[in-house]
Design a protein around this motif. Structure first.
Motif, PDB file in Angstrom:
ATOM      1  N   PHE A  74       0.832  -1.206   0.000  1.00  0.00           N
ATOM      2  CA  PHE A  74       0.000   0.000   0.000  1.00  0.00           C
ATOM      3  C   PHE A  74       0.869   1.259   0.000  1.00  0.00           C
ATOM      4  N   GLY A  75       1.960   1.253   0.794  1.00  0.00           N
ATOM      5  CA  GLY A  75       2.855   2.413   0.807  1.00  0.00           C
ATOM      6  C   GLY A  75       3.532   2.630  -0.532  1.00  0.00           C
ATOM      7  N   TYR A  76       3.923   1.528  -1.213  1.00  0.00           N
ATOM      8  CA  TYR A  76       4.536   1.651  -2.537  1.00  0.00           C
ATOM      9  C   TYR A  76       3.554   2.256  -3.528  1.00  0.00           C
ATOM     10  N   ALA A  77       2.304   1.795  -3.484  1.00  0.00           N
ATOM     11  CA  ALA A  77       1.297   2.336  -4.397  1.00  0.00           C
ATOM     12  C   ALA A  77       1.016   3.806  -4.106  1.00  0.00           C
ATOM     13  N   MET A  78       0.916   4.159  -2.838  1.00  0.00           N
ATOM     14  CA  MET A  78       0.634   5.550  -2.489  1.00  0.00           C
ATOM     15  C   MET A  78       1.817   6.465  -2.817  1.00  0.00           C
ATOM     16  N   ALA A  79       3.049   5.978  -2.565  1.00  0.00           N
ATOM     17  CA  ALA A  79       4.214   6.790  -2.909  1.00  0.00           C
ATOM     18  C   ALA A  79       4.300   7.016  -4.414  1.00  0.00           C
ATOM     19  N   GLY A  80       3.975   5.973  -5.195  1.00  0.00           N
ATOM     20  CA  GLY A  80       3.956   6.154  -6.642  1.00  0.00           C
ATOM     21  C   GLY A  80       2.907   7.143  -7.089  1.00  0.00           C
ATOM     22  N   ARG A  81       1.771   7.137  -6.412  1.00  0.00           N
ATOM     23  CA  ARG A  81       0.715   8.091  -6.775  1.00  0.00           C
ATOM     24  C   ARG A  81       1.116   9.521  -6.402  1.00  0.00           C
ATOM     25  N   VAL A  82       1.758   9.674  -5.235  1.00  0.00           N
ATOM     26  CA  VAL A  82       2.166  11.017  -4.825  1.00  0.00           C
ATOM     27  C   VAL A  82       3.285  11.548  -5.715  1.00  0.00           C
TER      28      VAL A  82
END
Length: 415
Positions: free
Chosen positions: A136-144
């Motif tokens: 989830f953190g990887y996906a959110m960091a990619g989105r940010v």
């Protein structure tokens, strides 16, 4: 009596402020720091709540398992006791102290079993939550950070001389949007500057070529008169040579200005064919100076502008012929594909070139131990044009002194 005119008044002040309005609460601006803080703080809080809930459920299950009775009384007559979890008390020949010791040992063993089971299940739950949190953190960091990728792609397209590209980033008014807007403003100014430069080059080309062409025509007309005095003909030839030198200088400067930019329209060009055409143009001058041109030219097709690439080969071969030894000189021109790149190599015999002067020969109007003016070998822009054209095609040029005199010029271009 005439009335006295009123003194002039100052113009009214504008009712609007041209500066960018500031938000009433700048600390509430959704910056990346605040967003990342809220995101990862919320993720940590959610993960902690889930982990506590799982541990609570596992502990409750362990307590329920531990509440099961250790033994059952089978008969009151002989006080027979039966236990599946504590077989040590199933025998009837136990004293009271042995019975209590066996019960205490079984309680300790059951408690240790419950704790081990709770620990193993908690570790499995923590491992699962860690995997979910990382994903989830990887996906959110990619989105940010996705706007950074968009900025990078636009910068790469601009590096290919496509100045019309813009980022036009949408989203919250954070640092990345501010960076993208600043980058767009910079591209706008760069595009205007390059457009003005191209317009200036076009105007300068017309304004400088026209008077020189008129001068050349007038001089040629006067020199064609057979009745002109010898002194006048000699002066006309000198002026015609000076005019021709000025034309070469203007053409070189304009070509140097154009070749500093990247090449947008590219077509397949064979360096072997380009080098052969350059050799054909210099062949007469080489024969007059007694210079032999040799070398094997293998096919090496690159994507670029054929006219500018021919200018590279022509300038290098001309320099190699003109800056050569008086007798038994040679020029070797080769083309090949090496390590996925096209290579044009021009080497020649000639005067000894010190290694510390290699970098200076690529500067405009620089020559080796010759005067800045009055030379019949060129205007000092040949190698500068070669370097600019090579850079515009994404390549580079290197020069190395030869043992015994001369240079080895090596142009490397991407395929």
């Amino acid at each position: 009596m005439a009335a006295t005119p009123a003194p002039p008044q100052a113009p009214p002040k504008p009712t609007w402020d041209p500066r960018k309005p500031q938000p009433p609460f700048p600390w509430l601006r959704p910056t990346i720091r605040i967003r990342l803080t809220l995101l990862y703080g919320g993720m940590f809080l959610i993960a902690g709540i889930l982990l506590l809930s799982i541990i609570y459920l596992l502990a409750a299950q362990a307590i329920n398992t531990g509440n099961q009775p250790l033994f059952k009384i089978v008969s009151f007559d002989n006080l027979q006791v039966s236990s599946s979890s504590c077989p040590a008390i199933n025998t009837t020949r136990l004293s009271l102290s042995d019975f209590n010791d066996a019960i205490a040992h079984c309680v300790d063993q059951q408690r240790q079993t419950a704790l081990d089971d709770l620990l193993s299940r908690s570790l499995l739950a923590l491992l699962g939550l860690a995997v979910i949190a990382f994903a989830f953190g990887y996906a959110m960091a990619g989105r940010v950070l996705s706007p950074l990728g968009r900025i990078t792609r636009t910068a790469r397209q601009v590096a290919g001389s496509d100045l019309s590209r813009r980022i036009e980033l949408d989203g919250p008014d954070d640092e990345l949007k501010e960076l993208a807007d600043t980058f767009d403003d910079m591209l706008e100014r760069l595009e205007r500057a390059f457009t003005a430069q191209q317009r200036f080059v076009g105007n300068a080309s017309h304004e400088l070529r026209t008077p020189l062409a008129i001068n050349r025509t007038l001089l040629e007309v006067h020199l064609s008169d057979p009745n002109a005095p010898v002194e006048l003909q000699q002066l006309g030839k000198t002026l015609l040579a000076t005019n021709e030198r000025s034309e070469q200088l203007v053409e070189g400067l304009l070509l140097l200005a154009r070749s500093d930019n990247q090449i947008v329209e590219r077509k397949p060009v064979d360096l072997a064919e380009v080098a052969t055409q350059a050799i054909d143009q210099v062949h007469g001058e080489a024969e007059a100076k007694g210079v032999e041109i040799r070398g094997e030219r293998s096919p090496a097709v690159v994507q670029g502008n054929g006219v500018l690439l021919e200018r590279i080969a022509l300038n290098l071969v001309q320099n190699a012929v003109r800056y050569n030894v008086p007798e038994e000189g040679w020029v070797e021109v080769t083309t090949e594909v090496e390590h996925g790149q096209a290579v044009l190599t021009v080497s020649n015999t000639g005067p000894v070139v010190p290694a510390y002067e290699i970098d200076n020969i690529f500067e405009p109007f620089r020559r080796l131990r010759t005067e800045r003016t009055g030379s019949d070998k060129g205007v000092g822009l040949g190698l500068s044009i070669v370097r600019s054209v090579a850079r515009a095609h994404g390549g580079h040029i290197t020069a190395q002194p030869r043992e015994g005199g001369g240079l080895v010029m090596r142009v490397t271009l991407p395929l």
